[in-house]
Design a protein around this motif. Structure first.
Motif, PDB file in Angstrom:
ATOM      1  N   GLY A 141       0.796  -1.220   0.000  1.00 43.89           N
ATOM      2  CA  GLY A 141       0.000   0.000   0.000  1.00 43.89           C
ATOM      3  C   GLY A 141       0.829   1.271   0.000  1.00 43.89           C
ATOM      4  O   GLY A 141       0.302   2.346  -0.310  1.00 43.89           O
ATOM      5  N   GLN A 142       2.107   1.151   0.314  1.00 39.14           N
ATOM      6  CA  GLN A 142       2.973   2.330   0.339  1.00 39.14           C
ATOM      7  C   GLN A 142       3.427   2.701  -1.063  1.00 39.14           C
ATOM      8  O   GLN A 142       3.497   1.861  -1.966  1.00 39.14           O
ATOM      9  CB  GLN A 142       4.199   2.087   1.219  1.00 39.14           C
ATOM     10  N   GLU A 143       3.760   3.972  -1.229  1.00 40.44           N
ATOM     11  CA  GLU A 143       4.310   4.442  -2.500  1.00 40.44           C
ATOM     12  C   GLU A 143       5.815   4.189  -2.535  1.00 40.44           C
ATOM     13  O   GLU A 143       6.507   4.372  -1.527  1.00 40.44           O
ATOM     14  CB  GLU A 143       4.041   5.938  -2.654  1.00 40.44           C
ATOM     15  N   VAL A 144       6.292   3.757  -3.689  1.00 41.07           N
ATOM     16  CA  VAL A 144       7.726   3.512  -3.874  1.00 41.07           C
ATOM     17  C   VAL A 144       8.199   4.291  -5.094  1.00 41.07           C
ATOM     18  O   VAL A 144       7.550   4.241  -6.152  1.00 41.07           O
ATOM     19  CB  VAL A 144       8.003   2.007  -4.108  1.00 41.07           C
ATOM     20  N   PHE A 203       1.674   1.720 -11.776  1.00 33.89           N
ATOM     21  CA  PHE A 203       3.040   2.082 -12.144  1.00 33.89           C
ATOM     22  C   PHE A 203       3.038   3.338 -13.019  1.00 33.89           C
ATOM     23  O   PHE A 203       2.145   3.515 -13.856  1.00 33.89           O
ATOM     24  CB  PHE A 203       3.705   0.955 -12.942  1.00 33.89           C
ATOM     25  N   SER A 204       4.061   4.152 -12.840  1.00 31.31           N
ATOM     26  CA  SER A 204       4.261   5.276 -13.754  1.00 31.31           C
ATOM     27  C   SER A 204       5.758   5.518 -13.908  1.00 31.31           C
ATOM     28  O   SER A 204       6.537   5.303 -12.976  1.00 31.31           O
ATOM     29  CB  SER A 204       3.565   6.543 -13.239  1.00 31.31           C
ATOM     30  N   THR A 253      12.518   8.231 -13.432  1.00 24.69           N
ATOM     31  CA  THR A 253      11.886   7.710 -12.219  1.00 24.69           C
ATOM     32  C   THR A 253      10.872   6.642 -12.562  1.00 24.69           C
ATOM     33  O   THR A 253      10.232   6.680 -13.622  1.00 24.69           O
ATOM     34  CB  THR A 253      11.193   8.828 -11.423  1.00 24.69           C
ATOM     35  N   LEU A 254      10.729   5.703 -11.651  1.00 27.71           N
ATOM     36  CA  LEU A 254       9.713   4.661 -11.754  1.00 27.71           C
ATOM     37  C   LEU A 254       8.981   4.646 -10.414  1.00 27.71           C
ATOM     38  O   LEU A 254       9.606   4.480  -9.364  1.00 27.71           O
ATOM     39  CB  LEU A 254      10.345   3.302 -12.017  1.00 27.71           C
ATOM     40  N   LYS A 255       7.688   4.876 -10.486  1.00 17.66           N
ATOM     41  CA  LYS A 255       6.907   4.984  -9.263  1.00 17.66           C
ATOM     42  C   LYS A 255       5.854   3.887  -9.208  1.00 17.66           C
ATOM     43  O   LYS A 255       5.225   3.567 -10.230  1.00 17.66           O
ATOM     44  CB  LYS A 255       6.224   6.359  -9.216  1.00 17.66           C
ATOM     45  N   ILE A 256       5.665   3.332  -8.025  1.00 23.00           N
ATOM     46  CA  ILE A 256       4.621   2.335  -7.805  1.00 23.00           C
ATOM     47  C   ILE A 256       3.731   2.848  -6.675  1.00 23.00           C
ATOM     48  O   ILE A 256       4.206   3.163  -5.593  1.00 23.00           O
ATOM     49  CB  ILE A 256       5.197   0.958  -7.384  1.00 23.00           C
ATOM     50  N   GLN A 257       2.440   2.982  -6.976  1.00 22.69           N
ATOM     51  CA  GLN A 257       1.503   3.472  -5.971  1.00 22.69           C
ATOM     52  C   GLN A 257       0.104   2.934  -6.251  1.00 22.69           C
ATOM     53  O   GLN A 257      -0.475   3.280  -7.279  1.00 22.69           O
ATOM     54  CB  GLN A 257       1.475   5.008  -5.974  1.00 22.69           C
ATOM     55  N   PRO A 258      -0.468   2.098  -5.379  1.00 28.65           N
ATOM     56  CA  PRO A 258       0.144   1.532  -4.180  1.00 28.65           C
ATOM     57  C   PRO A 258       0.940   0.277  -4.504  1.00 28.65           C
ATOM     58  O   PRO A 258       0.637  -0.432  -5.466  1.00 28.65           O
ATOM     59  CB  PRO A 258      -1.091   1.178  -3.346  1.00 28.65           C
ATOM     60  N   SER A 259       1.929  -0.024  -3.701  1.00 30.92           N
ATOM     61  CA  SER A 259       2.743  -1.221  -3.947  1.00 30.92           C
ATOM     62  C   SER A 259       2.036  -2.465  -3.419  1.00 30.92           C
ATOM     63  O   SER A 259       1.211  -2.392  -2.484  1.00 30.92           O
ATOM     64  CB  SER A 259       4.124  -1.067  -3.294  1.00 30.92           C
ATOM     65  N   SER A 266      17.639  -1.882  -8.245  1.00 25.71           N
ATOM     66  CA  SER A 266      16.990  -1.575  -6.969  1.00 25.71           C
ATOM     67  C   SER A 266      16.196  -2.807  -6.557  1.00 25.71           C
ATOM     68  O   SER A 266      15.275  -3.218  -7.275  1.00 25.71           O
ATOM     69  CB  SER A 266      16.034  -0.380  -7.113  1.00 25.71           C
ATOM     70  N   ARG A 267      16.578  -3.390  -5.434  1.00 29.99           N
ATOM     71  CA  ARG A 267      15.877  -4.597  -4.965  1.00 29.99           C
ATOM     72  C   ARG A 267      14.724  -4.165  -4.072  1.00 29.99           C
ATOM     73  O   ARG A 267      14.947  -3.587  -3.007  1.00 29.99           O
ATOM     74  CB  ARG A 267      16.823  -5.522  -4.214  1.00 29.99           C
ATOM     75  N   LEU A 268      13.523  -4.446  -4.525  1.00 30.51           N
ATOM     76  CA  LEU A 268      12.320  -4.031  -3.794  1.00 30.51           C
ATOM     77  C   LEU A 268      11.653  -5.234  -3.153  1.00 30.51           C
ATOM     78  O   LEU A 268      11.431  -6.246  -3.804  1.00 30.51           O
ATOM     79  CB  LEU A 268      11.330  -3.355  -4.751  1.00 30.51           C
ATOM     80  N   THR A 269      11.349  -5.096  -1.878  1.00 27.81           N
ATOM     81  CA  THR A 269      10.586  -6.121  -1.156  1.00 27.81           C
ATOM     82  C   THR A 269       9.355  -5.453  -0.576  1.00 27.81           C
ATOM     83  O   THR A 269       9.469  -4.483   0.182  1.00 27.81           O
ATOM     84  CB  THR A 269      11.406  -6.745  -0.015  1.00 27.81           C
ATOM     85  N   VAL A 270       8.190  -5.955  -0.952  1.00 22.55           N
ATOM     86  CA  VAL A 270       6.931  -5.413  -0.447  1.00 22.55           C
ATOM     87  C   VAL A 270       6.298  -6.464   0.472  1.00 22.55           C
ATOM     88  O   VAL A 270       6.009  -7.576   0.025  1.00 22.55           O
ATOM     89  CB  VAL A 270       5.966  -5.058  -1.592  1.00 22.55           C
TER      90      VAL A 270
END
Lengths: 112, 117
Positions: free
Chosen positions: B16-19, B65-66, B76-82, B112-116
């Motif tokens: 649910g958080q923005e990344v 995603f945007s 930039t690469l944005k994920i909202q909500p993750s 960038s290693r992302l863990t949600v």
């Protein structure tokens, strides 16, 4: 459209040879090859253009047959440092000209 | 040595958080790609920019995603909500258009290693 690579995995002993294939259902004007070691980013190996061109990088060479829409990567007298995942990339045309899509990768493991 | 710089290198966040992931391409490069890598899907293309213009983002889930390039030094690469299924390594790569318009050698950032959670 993602290119298809074969085999999915190869296990070799040092000094042995391997061939990795890449094929596409669409016409190709170039094929790109990259290698990725575990935990690292992909690194460029070579680009092949139309004309059946062959190129080389260390003891790694490749061919491109645009009629068959295929490319092959040849690893000769493999070394431990060749271990990693190999990806072929194929660019698309049209409005997304140059968009590079990669195959699913071939995992190469070289043992002493 | 010129290199593609990505931040953050690691990110752990809750669902649910923005990344936001950032990428500084190599100076003078005019193509930028965003790829996502997972064990199951390999290297998936998310977005492709040429001269800062988005040419293709068909691989990206549009609802969350945007991707943007506000200037030549930042993508930039944005994920909202993750969501947990977004967990992956995200790579940015930059390059120069070759003669004839084809993509040349791509230089990848370290990812960038992302863990949600």
């Amino acid at each position: 459209q993602q290119p298809v690579q074969s085999p999915q995995a190869v296990i070799l002993r040092e000094g042995e040879d391997a061939v990795i294939n890449c094929s596409s259902s669409k016409a190709l004007y170039s094929v790109h090859w990259y290698r990725q070691k575990h935990g690292e980013a992909p690194v460029f190996l070579m680009i092949l253009l139309k004309g059946g061109e062959q190129k080389g990088h260390e003891k790694i060479s490749a061919s491109f047959n645009e009629k068959k829409q295929q490319s092959s990567l040849y690893l000769t007298a493999s070394q431990l440092s060749y271990s990693g995942t190999y990806f072929c990339g194929t660019p698309t045309g049209g409005t997304s000209y140059g968009k590079l899509t990669f195959g699913q990768g071939t995992i190469l493991t070289v043992h002493p | 040595d010129a290199r593609v710089t990505q931040t953050p290198r690691h990110k752990v966040t809750e669902m649910g958080q923005e990344v936001t992931m950032r990428c500084q391409p190599i100076l003078g490069h005019n193509t930028v790609f965003w790829y996502r890598q997972t064990m199951m899907q390999g290297l998936e293309l998310l977005a492709y920019f040429r001269n800062r213009a988005p040419l293709d983002d068909s691989g990206m889930p549009k609802d969350r995603f945007s991707a943007e390039m506000p200037d030549a030094t930042l993508a930039t690469l944005k994920i909202q909500p993750s969501e947990p299924r977004d967990s992956a390594v995200y790579f940015c790569a930059s390059g120069v258009v070759r003669g004839g318009g084809d993509t040349g050698e791509l230089f990848f950032g370290e990812g960038s290693r992302l863990t949600v959670l």
